[in-house]
Design a protein around this motif. Structure first.
Motif, PDB file in Angstrom:
ATOM      1  N   UNK A  33       0.821  -1.207   0.000  1.00  0.00           N
ATOM      2  CA  UNK A  33       0.000   0.000   0.000  1.00  0.00           C
ATOM      3  C   UNK A  33       0.856   1.258   0.000  1.00  0.00           C
ATOM      4  N   UNK A  34       2.064   1.152   0.550  1.00  0.00           N
ATOM      5  CA  UNK A  34       2.934   2.320   0.666  1.00  0.00           C
ATOM      6  C   UNK A  34       4.387   1.858   0.705  1.00  0.00           C
ATOM      7  N   UNK A  35       5.268   2.698   0.208  1.00  0.00           N
ATOM      8  CA  UNK A  35       6.705   2.389   0.176  1.00  0.00           C
ATOM      9  C   UNK A  35       7.427   3.368   1.081  1.00  0.00           C
ATOM     10  N   UNK A  36       8.251   2.831   1.977  1.00  0.00           N
ATOM     11  CA  UNK A  36       9.021   3.660   2.903  1.00  0.00           C
ATOM     12  C   UNK A  36      10.335   4.096   2.259  1.00  0.00           C
ATOM     13  N   UNK A  37      10.586   5.398   2.330  1.00  0.00           N
ATOM     14  CA  UNK A  37      11.853   5.959   1.850  1.00  0.00           C
ATOM     15  C   UNK A  37      12.527   6.675   3.004  1.00  0.00           C
ATOM     16  N   UNK A  38      13.825   6.880   2.899  1.00  0.00           N
ATOM     17  CA  UNK A  38      14.584   7.544   3.949  1.00  0.00           C
ATOM     18  C   UNK A  38      15.341   8.738   3.368  1.00  0.00           C
ATOM     19  N   UNK A  39      15.272   9.876   4.069  1.00  0.00           N
ATOM     20  CA  UNK A  39      15.904  11.089   3.574  1.00  0.00           C
ATOM     21  C   UNK A  39      16.804  11.736   4.598  1.00  0.00           C
ATOM     22  N   UNK A  40      17.847  11.017   5.006  1.00  0.00           N
ATOM     23  CA  UNK A  40      18.707  11.522   6.090  1.00  0.00           C
ATOM     24  C   UNK A  40      20.019  12.120   5.594  1.00  0.00           C
ATOM     25  N   UNK A  41      20.147  12.302   4.260  1.00  0.00           N
ATOM     26  CA  UNK A  41      21.326  12.980   3.719  1.00  0.00           C
ATOM     27  C   UNK A  41      20.958  13.550   2.349  1.00  0.00           C
ATOM     28  N   UNK A  42      21.751  14.495   1.823  1.00  0.00           N
ATOM     29  CA  UNK A  42      21.396  15.134   0.538  1.00  0.00           C
ATOM     30  C   UNK A  42      21.199  14.157  -0.606  1.00  0.00           C
ATOM     31  N   UNK A  43      22.010  13.086  -0.644  1.00  0.00           N
ATOM     32  CA  UNK A  43      21.894  12.117  -1.729  1.00  0.00           C
ATOM     33  C   UNK A  43      20.554  11.371  -1.658  1.00  0.00           C
ATOM     34  N   UNK A  44      20.160  10.979  -0.449  1.00  0.00           N
ATOM     35  CA  UNK A  44      18.903  10.251  -0.317  1.00  0.00           C
ATOM     36  C   UNK A  44      17.702  11.151  -0.589  1.00  0.00           C
ATOM     37  N   UNK A  45      17.808  12.427  -0.240  1.00  0.00           N
ATOM     38  CA  UNK A  45      16.724  13.366  -0.532  1.00  0.00           C
ATOM     39  C   UNK A  45      16.534  13.512  -2.034  1.00  0.00           C
ATOM     40  N   UNK A  46      17.627  13.616  -2.777  1.00  0.00           N
ATOM     41  CA  UNK A  46      17.548  13.698  -4.233  1.00  0.00           C
ATOM     42  C   UNK A  46      16.937  12.427  -4.808  1.00  0.00           C
ATOM     43  N   UNK A  47      17.262  11.266  -4.193  1.00  0.00           N
ATOM     44  CA  UNK A  47      16.699  10.001  -4.654  1.00  0.00           C
ATOM     45  C   UNK A  47      15.195   9.957  -4.422  1.00  0.00           C
ATOM     46  N   UNK A  48      14.734  10.477  -3.276  1.00  0.00           N
ATOM     47  CA  UNK A  48      13.296  10.535  -3.006  1.00  0.00           C
ATOM     48  C   UNK A  48      12.585  11.344  -4.080  1.00  0.00           C
TER      49      UNK A  48
END
Length: 251
Positions: free
Chosen positions: A222-237
């Motif tokens: 129903x939903x996918x968990x993403x993590x945004x704890x650094x600039x690279x991961x935020x760009x990936x989100x």
């Protein structure tokens, strides 16, 4: 396909993640409730940020363990777990009322989440707690759980208690042949390469995931968990959100 992310995990002078950069790209915010992370001011600011971006709010309760970020299993009685979850949901609910918004679901954090998925007794007490909280709510709370191949017993418990489940999968975590998350201490448990993460997201949006052994599993997602704890991961989100939109999986 909705993206969810753990948010509001700073406290005091300690900063964790960049919620302002992440919030525009997600659909559901799992907001820490002050035990494993956060404090009342951070909680209130995160709620206001979610409201501004029209993001669904969920309570993210964990063990009272800021030093271990809630990832250490701590022995509790079932009553203690119930009281702890109710206390944390109540704290977030009070701050949500100040912002004229409401909580839609509960997603336990870290060790509490893992133990819930491993121990039916812990799962049942959390479901029972939510069911009792729902008796005084106009809009009932759902419970977010790990999507896996053998959730039938948990689905039956939740049905008996009248609590809806939201099944989540993880964009950046490797899966075992049994459909469980590979433990964090094992090599390859967490995906770091953006291309690998995006490929897994597209699979999950279709209700599938490739395990470490190469087996293709079917999952309810129903939903996918993403993590945004650094600039690279935020760009990936951001890239994931745009990818799902272009593939018409964000409906």
């Amino acid at each position: 396909m909705k993206l969810n992310c753990d948010m509001g995990e700073s406290f005091g002078a300690w900063n964790m993640g960049d919620d302002a950069a992440v919030m525009p790209w997600i659909n559901m915010a799992n907001i820490a409730c002050g035990f494993h992370a956060s404090d009342p001011t951070v909680m209130a600011r995160t709620i206001a940020l979610a409201k501004h971006h029209d993001v669904i709010i969920g309570a993210h309760p964990g063990y009272n363990d800021k030093e271990g970020f809630g990832r250490r299993p701590i022995p509790h009685t079932l009553d203690e777990i119930s009281h702890s979850v109710a206390y944390q949901v109540g704290a977030l609910d009070g701050l949500c009322r100040l912002n004229a918004v409401t909580i839609s679901y509960v997603k336990p954090h870290g060790a509490l989440y893992n133990q819930m998925m491993q121990d039916p007794a812990i799962f049942e007490v959390i479901v029972s707690t939510i069911a009792k909280l729902n008796t005084a709510r106009v809009l009932p709370l759902s419970l977010m759980v790990l999507s896996r191949a053998n959730n039938e017993a948990y689905m039956q418990i939740a049905k008996q208690k009248g609590v809806s489940l939201l099944f989540e999968a993880f964009a950046d975590r490797a899966y075992t042949t049994e459909g469980l998350l590979v433990p964090r201490h094992e090599t390859g448990a967490v995906h770091h390469h953006p291309d690998l993460i995006k490929a897994q997201v597209l699979q999950l949006a279709q209700g599938k995931v490739k395990t470490q052994s190469g087996k293709l599993l079917t999952l309810q997602v129903d939903t996918i968990c993403v993590h945004g704890d650094n600039p690279e991961s935020i760009e990936t989100i951001k890239e994931i959100a745009l990818l799902l939109e272009s593939a018409n999986y964000n409906k």
